[in-house]
Scaffold this motif. Structure first.
Motif, PDB file in Angstrom:
ATOM      1  N   VAL A 249       5.104  19.507  33.196  1.00  0.00           N
ATOM      2  CA  VAL A 249       5.105  18.357  32.290  1.00  0.00           C
ATOM      3  C   VAL A 249       5.922  17.254  32.947  1.00  0.00           C
ATOM      4  O   VAL A 249       7.008  17.522  33.476  1.00  0.00           O
ATOM      5  N   ARG A 260       0.961  15.833  29.950  1.00  0.00           N
ATOM      6  CA  ARG A 260       0.370  16.852  30.802  1.00  0.00           C
ATOM      7  C   ARG A 260      -0.911  16.294  31.404  1.00  0.00           C
ATOM      8  O   ARG A 260      -1.512  15.365  30.856  1.00  0.00           O
ATOM      9  N   GLN A 263      -4.042  16.014  29.212  1.00  0.00           N
ATOM     10  CA  GLN A 263      -4.128  14.932  28.230  1.00  0.00           C
ATOM     11  C   GLN A 263      -4.946  13.770  28.781  1.00  0.00           C
ATOM     12  O   GLN A 263      -5.820  13.218  28.088  1.00  0.00           O
ATOM     13  N   ALA A 373       3.524  17.121  23.984  1.00  0.00           N
ATOM     14  CA  ALA A 373       3.287  17.645  25.330  1.00  0.00           C
ATOM     15  C   ALA A 373       4.116  18.900  25.583  1.00  0.00           C
ATOM     16  O   ALA A 373       3.616  19.896  26.129  1.00  0.00           O
TER      17      ALA A 373
END
Length: 1073
Positions: A249, A260, A263, A373
């Motif tokens: 992350v 991330r 996403q 996240a």
């Protein structure tokens, strides 16, 4: 999000598949507590705008003042995840999760808190500063996660610093991040490689044993052709961090955003026409999007075109644009365009506000919320208690003490995380937490309902009419709180199987509990209260199902620091395999007023239980001493004693640092004390020369010393088993006394822990070294002596070692060259060992009656005392070998005189004479025949600073006798990383001194490394012309080693030879006539 009610969290505890236990691990100041604030804000515990500034989990005043975490804190969070089900993206399912988060300190002085936190968890979030990169404590916490077999998620934090401080372009930032990820993966690869080497060695040893068995049986073959003996090569694919796996992350906890790779893959899936699974794999790395064909191409197909990597083009460019518009350029038009494009809900007044940093946080938090996240990574990548215990617990339980003595049903229940009511309960208590009694849920004020207020009002009116005092519950509660304003100890635990309810009776197993002897170190307890840990608050609950982290009350006085709770009498000892670093700084305490001594004693008892790393000792002199991990840890302990536990004025001595004494072969050594004998040989006689023996004192090779220190736990284990066997079969009282000393002496346990934490009992892979058998140690020591140049002749006497010292486990050796005493390194399974030991006691013939065997206990006691109190300043010796080369006893001619001689030679007077003669010979050879040296306790120091203050860092290190080992520049940053060693005795105030000299731009990280030789002879005097010119005729220039020796001797009340110069003299005047 609105505040989640505790009842919802308690409800989710009974669903272990939807529970995640994880901790935050990182180097100091890498953003753990700030990240935790953002996660707490997602549950409505604190405001989103205050996340990162409140530091909610830092509840101590000194934590808030210093801005660092000093203790681990737990909090339970609620998370709701919506998943798309089936081929229809519009179909969604919602799942609820309970996330038990533990925030741990990053400062090295509180490394024990990291150890206690990681044992309770199944996963970890490891934070790394994007600018500072991999630091010393980062490697330590990664190793801790590797040892505990917990899955880590990597969070590269503080990406905003790359934009605002380093002013990197998106392309430069991408190169920097790729290099940083490679560094972290290199650390993980080193752990795997070290473990792979150990597995390979064990496999080869197994093949050699099989081949030897075949040769003895008369069969042919090498042993490697046997079925089932192929080496099991482990796959290292799952240990590395990769964004496409979902275990990386990228974040800025201060600004409240994180993302991330998947996403952005979901965002660009339809726009680019690329499947999400494929796009997730190519968004990170050297992959490019061909603008003509709209296809993804690797770097080798660029053909000279200047294209940006997809990660830069689709991810970093957008983030950089937001920062440039909101903070660097402050362009309102661009900000409004960004808000409209991202469809964010930002008020116009916020856009026009001068708080640009707040506007940036608002934009980034709505676009890339940090909590989503992080928590999605936790839920998707980290295992549940059911999956984690199935993979972790078998190895942990099998390595526990006497695991074969425990009922197998308990292991099956723990591995399967069984929460059924008929399953046995097994829990591990990692530490004890001191909480003020008034902060317990049952002692806090609660809001009364309307009916209760009407009833209380009625009671008051009735009491007023009758002329009596009102006795309502509120008044009674206030009185109880004022009467009991003290601290209560609550255990911080993890339940592996079964259920625990308030009122249950359990067995508390201490760290020394052995299932083979279940009647020792086991007490029965009653569960008084159970708590759900919510950071600064506790929530009372009635029961705890398997797989959860909880607080338990009722252990005060039953467990000291950590232990195991079990519902059956014989359970696994989980506390015996915990790895915690040993304290090094020692301070003597006394109350300012003598009448406060009972308060100090009670305060020390509470401190000893509440702090997992501190050690409390009562010296033979009557002094109360505490041992701490470092200067900052010492300050916290003294503050707790004065303000919480003892509540009285306390006077602390100057910090006491341990030293070691050793001998070396110097170039300018004096002639031997006895020129007719080899160097180090001393002749001794006792009882009117009835007993004569010769000792030879010599230094041990450094390789042998390192081996003995590294395997201190194996030496203790071997001697403990041997002493128990001798006590059982021979009735040897001295052996029984030695067994109890080895088992119960806290100083011996502390020495073993210190050796394990500093000098390689934990290898590079993070795996604990295996216990060595006596035959293995014999072979290893013989090989090490044969490789040495100066002590090769000792290889023939390795099997004649009869003692280690001091405290029976130290790196000093006592060898019986006469072969008359019992050998220490001999397997108990060897045929005829005990029978031979008994037959050696037979005194049938007068010729062989008096041997070293009869005085073995005398000479071993003298050796232990001599090596424990060295000749320089009564510090333990290090790396000294004592060889008994000859031992003679003159026998009396008649039986009557023989009986009288036996009573005389075995008397306490002769024992004392043995100790005196041995110590005199040892001290004389130590100081006269060899060149004595001091060994200093040493820190490994790491300092990160800019080039502007690099010279000042060197100046401060030089002033405190530091030695610079390395200086490296962090690639892609203007910062230097300086590695050095620093004596512990010179380290007090080092951090403040360095911060003052560098205006706060440099912060040291000190880790105890071990003992390092100070190559100066304390008794050296100048002799040559050059030395006389440099140091003066009288040696006026101070020698550091001599200064240390004199300081230690003065502190211990020993004689110190000093030149006394009386002041007040006046110049003589010549009177004129």
């Amino acid at each position: 999000m609105s505040l989640v009610k505790p009842g919802k969290l308690v409800e989710l505890q009974s669903r272990p598949a939807n529970v995640r236990n994880f901790c935050l691990l990182a180097h100091v100041d890498h953003g753990k507590t700030t990240l935790a604030d953002n996660l707490l804000a997602s549950n409505g515990i604190i405001s989103t705008k205050l996340a990162g500034t409140v530091r909610y989990l830092d509840s101590r005043p000194d934590e808030m003042e210093r801005g660092i975490t000093m203790k681990s804190s737990a909090v339970s969070l609620y998370f709701q995840l919506r998943r798309r089900s089936g081929q229809d993206d519009r179909a969604e399912t919602t799942e609820e999760y309970l996330l038990n988060l533990i925030d741990s300190p990053g400062h090295v002085d509180f490394a024990s808190e990291v150890s206690t936190a990681s044992r309770l968890c199944d996963g970890a979030i490891v934070l790394v500063d994007a600018v500072e990169g991999v630091c010393s404590q980062t490697i330590t916490v990664l190793r801790q996660a590797w040892e505990e077999r917990i899955k880590p998620v990597l969070v590269i934090n503080k990406l905003d610093r790359l934009i605002t401080e380093l002013k990197l372009s998106p392309t430069e930032a991408h190169v920097h991040l790729v290099r940083l990820l490679e560094q972290v993966n290199a650390v993980m690869g080193s752990f795997f490689a070290g473990e792979r080497i150990i597995d390979d060695l064990r496999w080869r040893e197994k093949l050699e044993e099989r081949a030897e068995e075949r040769r003895k049986a008369g069969e042919t073959g090498s042993g490697d052709d046997l079925p089932g003996d192929d080496f099991d090569e482990k796959d290292d694919e799952d240990i590395y961090f990769a964004p496409e796996k979902g275990n990386v992350v990228l974040a800025s906890a201060y600004d409240g955003w994180a993302f991330r790779v998947d996403q952005f893959a979901a965002l660009y899936e339809q726009k680019l026409g690329i499947k999400r699974t494929l796009l997730k794999k190519v968004l990170w790395g050297d992959f490019y999007l061909d603008p003509k064909t709209r296809k993804v191409i690797p770097q080798r197909h660029l053909k000279g075109r200047a294209l940006k990597p997809m990660f830069v083009q689709f991810v970093l460019d957008n983030i950089w644009a937001v920062y440039h518009s909101a903070v660097l350029e402050r362009d309102t038009e661009k900000i409004e365009k960004i808000i409209k494009t991202l469809n964010l809900k930002i008020l116009p007044r916020d856009v026009k506000s001068k708080d640009y940093q707040g506007l940036l946080r608002n934009i980034m938090h709505q676009w890339l919320p940090l909590s989503s996240a992080i928590l999605i990574s936790v839920v998707e990548y980290l295992p549940s208690p059911v999956a984690a215990q199935e993979s972790r617990l078998p190895d942990i339980l099998d390595k526990s003490i006497s695991a074969d003595q425990v009922d197998g049903t308990l292991k099956a229940a723990a591995v399967s995380c069984s929460g059924q009511s008929d399953s046995a309960a097994l829990a591990y208590v990692s530490k004890m937490v001191a909480i003020p009694r008034k902060e317990l849920p049952e002692n806090q004020r609660r809001q009364l309902t309307a009916d209760e207020m009407r009833a209380a009002s009625t009671r008051r009116r009735t009491a007023a009419e009758n002329g009596t005092e009102p006795t309502d519950d509120v008044t009674q509660q206030d009185t109880d709180d004022e009467a009991k304003d003290d601290d209560v100890l609550v255990g911080f635990a993890r339940l592996y199987c079964g259920k625990i309810k308030v009122g249950d009776k359990l067995y508390a197993l201490g760290p020394k509990f052995d299932p083979a002897r279940p009647d020792k170190h086991r007490v029965e307890i009653v569960v008084e209260k159970l708590y759900l840990m919510m950071g600064r608050d506790l929530v009372a609950i009635e029961e705890v199902p398997a797989g959860n982290v909880f607080g338990i009350r009722g252990l005060e006085g039953k467990l000291l620091k950590n232990g195991t709770l079990c519902s059956i009498e014989t359970g696994y000892n989980l506390a015996g395999i915990s790895s915690i670093g040993a304290p090094i700084v020692r301070v003597a305490l006394e109350p300012a007023h003598p009448q406060d001594l009972p308060k100090l004693i009670e305060g020390l008892r509470l401190l000893n239980q509440a702090d997992s790393c501190v050690e409390v000792r009562l010296q033979e002199s009557g002094e109360h001493v505490i041992l701490t991990a470092g200067e900052l840890h010492l300050e916290r302990c003294l503050k707790d004693l004065r303000e919480r536990f003892a509540r009285c004025e306390i006077q602390a001595s100057a910090p006491i640092v341990p030293f070691r004494e050793t001998i070396v072969r110097g170039l300018d050594m004096k002639p031997p004390y006895n020129k007719a004998l080899p160097r180090g040989t001393m002749l001794c006689s006792i009882a009117d020369e009835a007993i004569q023996f010769s000792l030879r004192i010599r230094p041990l090779p450094s390789e042998v010393v390192d081996y003995l220190v590294r395997h201190a736990a194996s030496i203790r284990h071997l001697q403990l088993d041997r002493a128990r066997a001798l006590e059982e079969h021979e009735g040897d009282e001295n052996a029984g006394k030695a067994a109890r000393e080895l088992e119960n002496d806290d100083d011996i346990a502390l020495a073993v822990a210190s050796a394990a934490a500093t000098t390689g009992a934990i290898n590079d892979s993070g795996a604990e070294s295996q216990m060595k058998s006596a035959s293995d140690m014999l072979d290893d020591l013989r090989q090490l002596f044969e490789q040495s140049k100066d002590a090769r002749d000792l290889a023939a006497h390795v099997e004649r070692i009869i003692a280690f010292g001091p405290r029976r486990i130290g790196p000093n050796v006592l060898v019986d060259a006469t072969g008359q005493a019992r050998r220490l390194l001999q397997d108990l399974s060897a045929s005829g060992f005990l029978e031979a030991s008994i037959s050696n006691l037979d005194m049938g013939s007068s010729e062989g009656k008096w041997t070293l065997r009869n005085f073995e206990d005398f000479i071993i006691s003298a050796f232990q005392l001599a090596t424990d109190l060295g000749p320089l300043c009564h510090e333990p010796c290090h790396g000294v070998c004592v060889v008994v080369e000859e031992f003679k006893v003159s026998s009396a001619p008649t039986e009557t005189e023989l009986a009288d001689q036996e009573a005389r030679l075995l008397s306490p007077t002769v024992r004392g004479a043995f100790v005196t003669q041995f110590r005199e010979a040892f001290n004389t050879a130590f100081t006269s025949d060899w060149s004595p040296r001091l060994m200093l306790a040493t820190y490994s120091c790491e300092v990160q600073c800019s080039a502007d203050v690099l010279g000042r860092v060197y100046a401060v290190l030089s002033k405190r006798r530091g030695r610079v080992l390395s200086e490296e520049i962090k690639e892609g940053t203007p910062f230097f990383s300086v590695g050095a060693t620093l004596p512990v005795v010179e380290s007090f105030g080092f951090g403040d001194h360095l911060r003052k000299q560098t205006s706060g731009q440099a912060q040291p990280q000190l880790v105890f490394k071990g003992f390092e030789l100070l190559d100066q002879d304390p008794f050296w005097v100048p002799r040559t012309e050059d030395e006389l010119e440099d140091f003066g005729v009288m040696g006026d220039r101070e020698i550091e080693a001599r200064r240390y020796v004199d300081t230690i001797r003065a502190r211990k009340g020993l004689f110190v030879e000093r030149k006394v110069v009386r002041g007040g003299a006046e110049k003589q005047r010549t009177l004129k006539r």
